[in-house]
Design a protein around this motif. Structure first.
Motif, PDB file in Angstrom:
ATOM      1  N   GLU A 254       9.151 -12.011   1.571  1.00 19.02           N
ATOM      2  CA  GLU A 254       9.274 -13.467   1.524  1.00 19.02           C
ATOM      3  C   GLU A 254       9.214 -14.099   2.911  1.00 19.02           C
ATOM      4  O   GLU A 254       8.766 -15.229   3.065  1.00 19.02           O
ATOM      5  N   ALA A 255       9.668 -13.365   3.917  1.00 23.04           N
ATOM      6  CA  ALA A 255       9.631 -13.867   5.287  1.00 23.04           C
ATOM      7  C   ALA A 255       8.229 -13.756   5.886  1.00 23.04           C
ATOM      8  O   ALA A 255       7.988 -14.237   6.993  1.00 23.04           O
ATOM      9  N   GLY A 256       7.321 -13.115   5.159  1.00 21.15           N
ATOM     10  CA  GLY A 256       5.944 -12.994   5.622  1.00 21.15           C
ATOM     11  C   GLY A 256       5.693 -11.855   6.581  1.00 21.15           C
ATOM     12  O   GLY A 256       4.680 -11.849   7.282  1.00 21.15           O
ATOM     13  N   ALA A 257       6.588 -10.881   6.627  1.00 22.32           N
ATOM     14  CA  ALA A 257       6.397  -9.739   7.525  1.00 22.32           C
ATOM     15  C   ALA A 257       5.228  -8.887   7.029  1.00 22.32           C
ATOM     16  O   ALA A 257       5.136  -8.584   5.840  1.00 22.32           O
ATOM     17  N   PRO A 258       4.328  -8.486   7.924  1.00 22.79           N
ATOM     18  CA  PRO A 258       3.223  -7.610   7.518  1.00 22.79           C
ATOM     19  C   PRO A 258       3.751  -6.255   7.047  1.00 22.79           C
ATOM     20  O   PRO A 258       4.855  -5.840   7.416  1.00 22.79           O
ATOM     21  N   ALA A 259       2.960  -5.558   6.259  1.00 21.03           N
ATOM     22  CA  ALA A 259       3.396  -4.285   5.672  1.00 21.03           C
ATOM     23  C   ALA A 259       3.850  -3.277   6.720  1.00 21.03           C
ATOM     24  O   ALA A 259       4.870  -2.602   6.544  1.00 21.03           O
ATOM     25  N   ALA A 260       3.123  -3.166   7.827  1.00 19.79           N
ATOM     26  CA  ALA A 260       3.500  -2.213   8.877  1.00 19.79           C
ATOM     27  C   ALA A 260       4.852  -2.581   9.489  1.00 19.79           C
ATOM     28  O   ALA A 260       5.683  -1.703   9.756  1.00 19.79           O
ATOM     29  N   ARG A 261       5.078  -3.848   9.697  1.00 21.63           N
ATOM     30  CA  ARG A 261       6.355  -4.302  10.269  1.00 21.63           C
ATOM     31  C   ARG A 261       7.491  -4.107   9.272  1.00 21.63           C
ATOM     32  O   ARG A 261       8.606  -3.762   9.673  1.00 21.63           O
ATOM     33  N   ARG A 262       7.220  -4.332   7.993  1.00 25.30           N
ATOM     34  CA  ARG A 262       8.251  -4.117   6.959  1.00 25.30           C
ATOM     35  C   ARG A 262       8.707  -2.669   6.966  1.00 25.30           C
ATOM     36  O   ARG A 262       9.895  -2.386   6.824  1.00 25.30           O
ATOM     37  N   LYS A 263       7.770  -1.745   7.140  1.00 27.28           N
ATOM     38  CA  LYS A 263       8.119  -0.322   7.158  1.00 27.28           C
ATOM     39  C   LYS A 263       9.060  -0.001   8.321  1.00 27.28           C
ATOM     40  O   LYS A 263       9.975   0.799   8.184  1.00 27.28           O
ATOM     41  N   GLU A 264       8.852  -0.650   9.471  1.00 24.85           N
ATOM     42  CA  GLU A 264       9.714  -0.444  10.638  1.00 24.85           C
ATOM     43  C   GLU A 264      11.122  -1.001  10.415  1.00 24.85           C
ATOM     44  O   GLU A 264      12.097  -0.453  10.911  1.00 24.85           O
ATOM     45  N   LEU A 265      11.219  -2.120   9.709  1.00 25.53           N
ATOM     46  CA  LEU A 265      12.478  -2.866   9.603  1.00 25.53           C
ATOM     47  C   LEU A 265      13.265  -2.605   8.321  1.00 25.53           C
ATOM     48  O   LEU A 265      14.419  -3.022   8.224  1.00 25.53           O
ATOM     49  N   ILE A 266      12.671  -1.948   7.330  1.00 27.22           N
ATOM     50  CA  ILE A 266      13.269  -1.862   6.004  1.00 27.22           C
ATOM     51  C   ILE A 266      14.677  -1.260   6.027  1.00 27.22           C
ATOM     52  O   ILE A 266      15.568  -1.757   5.334  1.00 27.22           O
ATOM     53  N   ASP A 267      14.894  -0.216   6.810  1.00 30.30           N
ATOM     54  CA  ASP A 267      16.218   0.427   6.833  1.00 30.30           C
ATOM     55  C   ASP A 267      17.274  -0.476   7.469  1.00 30.30           C
ATOM     56  O   ASP A 267      18.420  -0.510   7.020  1.00 30.30           O
ATOM     57  N   GLN A 268      16.896  -1.204   8.514  1.00 37.09           N
ATOM     58  CA  GLN A 268      17.834  -2.139   9.139  1.00 37.09           C
ATOM     59  C   GLN A 268      18.229  -3.243   8.157  1.00 37.09           C
ATOM     60  O   GLN A 268      19.399  -3.609   8.055  1.00 37.09           O
ATOM     61  N   TYR A 269      17.256  -3.764   7.444  1.00 34.60           N
ATOM     62  CA  TYR A 269      17.539  -4.848   6.507  1.00 34.60           C
ATOM     63  C   TYR A 269      18.282  -4.353   5.271  1.00 34.60           C
ATOM     64  O   TYR A 269      19.068  -5.096   4.681  1.00 34.60           O
ATOM     65  N   ALA A 270      18.078  -3.095   4.899  1.00 36.96           N
ATOM     66  CA  ALA A 270      18.894  -2.520   3.823  1.00 36.96           C
ATOM     67  C   ALA A 270      20.349  -2.437   4.282  1.00 36.96           C
ATOM     68  O   ALA A 270      21.276  -2.711   3.504  1.00 36.96           O
ATOM     69  N   ALA A 271      20.569  -2.096   5.554  1.00 36.23           N
ATOM     70  CA  ALA A 271      21.930  -2.076   6.105  1.00 36.23           C
ATOM     71  C   ALA A 271      22.523  -3.481   6.130  1.00 36.23           C
ATOM     72  O   ALA A 271      23.722  -3.662   5.884  1.00 36.23           O
TER      73      ALA A 271
END
Length: 188
Positions: free
Chosen positions: A156-173
């Motif tokens: 929803e924030a418009g993060a590209p797929a590659a960036r989402r993969k980098e950030l997913i664990d932080q945002y799950a936390a």
């Protein structure tokens, strides 16, 4: 001026600070940075605000998030590449010291049936090793669907797929920490 106080005036509506010391006057005594409690200008005693570290432990990475100094909001911190339980706990303990963490919130990845699997066992190992090293209080949060929620937010924030993969664990936390701050019940 009383060097043991930050406020010189007894009139609490006026906040004058102590004048700086000069060569003819002794400097104030050193103050400890470890404050157990603070007395406000109104005389009320308050404890320091909690600073919490949330962990989203996975088999390859550990997503980390921290609360703000008021203990009301969660922010992504970083993703730690997994090595071993002992090395991960050592790195996390160092991070707790640097970030002045006062408590831990760990996601417990339960299955849809509510049972603990291999990943939940791993999360328990890492969190308990960290508690052994830091003696910080540990809180558990049912983290089912935290990664799904984190993925939704990043998309929803418009993060590209590659960036989402980098950030997913932080945002799950972040999701895990927000659940705990909101007061969701702990897992069975």
């Amino acid at each position: 001026c009383d060097w043991s106080s930050d406020v010189c005036s007894s009139d609490l509506s006026i906040r004058r600070w102590c004048p700086p010391w000069s060569p003819t006057r002794a400097p104030p005594p050193a103050r400890s940075r470890r404050t157990v409690a603070c007395r406000s200008l109104t005389g009320h005693v308050s404890l320091p605000s909690p600073r919490l570290l949330a962990l989203d432990v996975g088999s390859k990475t550990i997503g980390l998030a921290v609360s703000d100094p008021t203990g009301r909001m969660a922010f992504p911190l970083r993703t730690l590449a997994r090595r071993s339980v002992a090395k991960d706990a050592d790195e996390l303990a160092r991070l707790c010291t640097v970030e002045k963490i006062t408590g831990l919130v760990c996601g417990l990845p339960l299955g849809l049936d509510g049972q603990e699997g291999r990943t939940a066992h791993l999360a328990r190992q890492v969190a308990e090793a960290l508690v052994t090293r830091t003696a910080l209080p540990l809180h558990w949060v049912d983290e089912r669907f935290s990664t799904v929620e984190a993925e939704r937010r990043l998309r929803e924030a418009g993060a590209p797929a590659a960036r989402r993969k980098e950030l997913i664990d932080q945002y799950a936390a972040v999701v895990i920490l927000e659940d705990w701050l909101r007061g969701d019940p702990p897992p069975g």
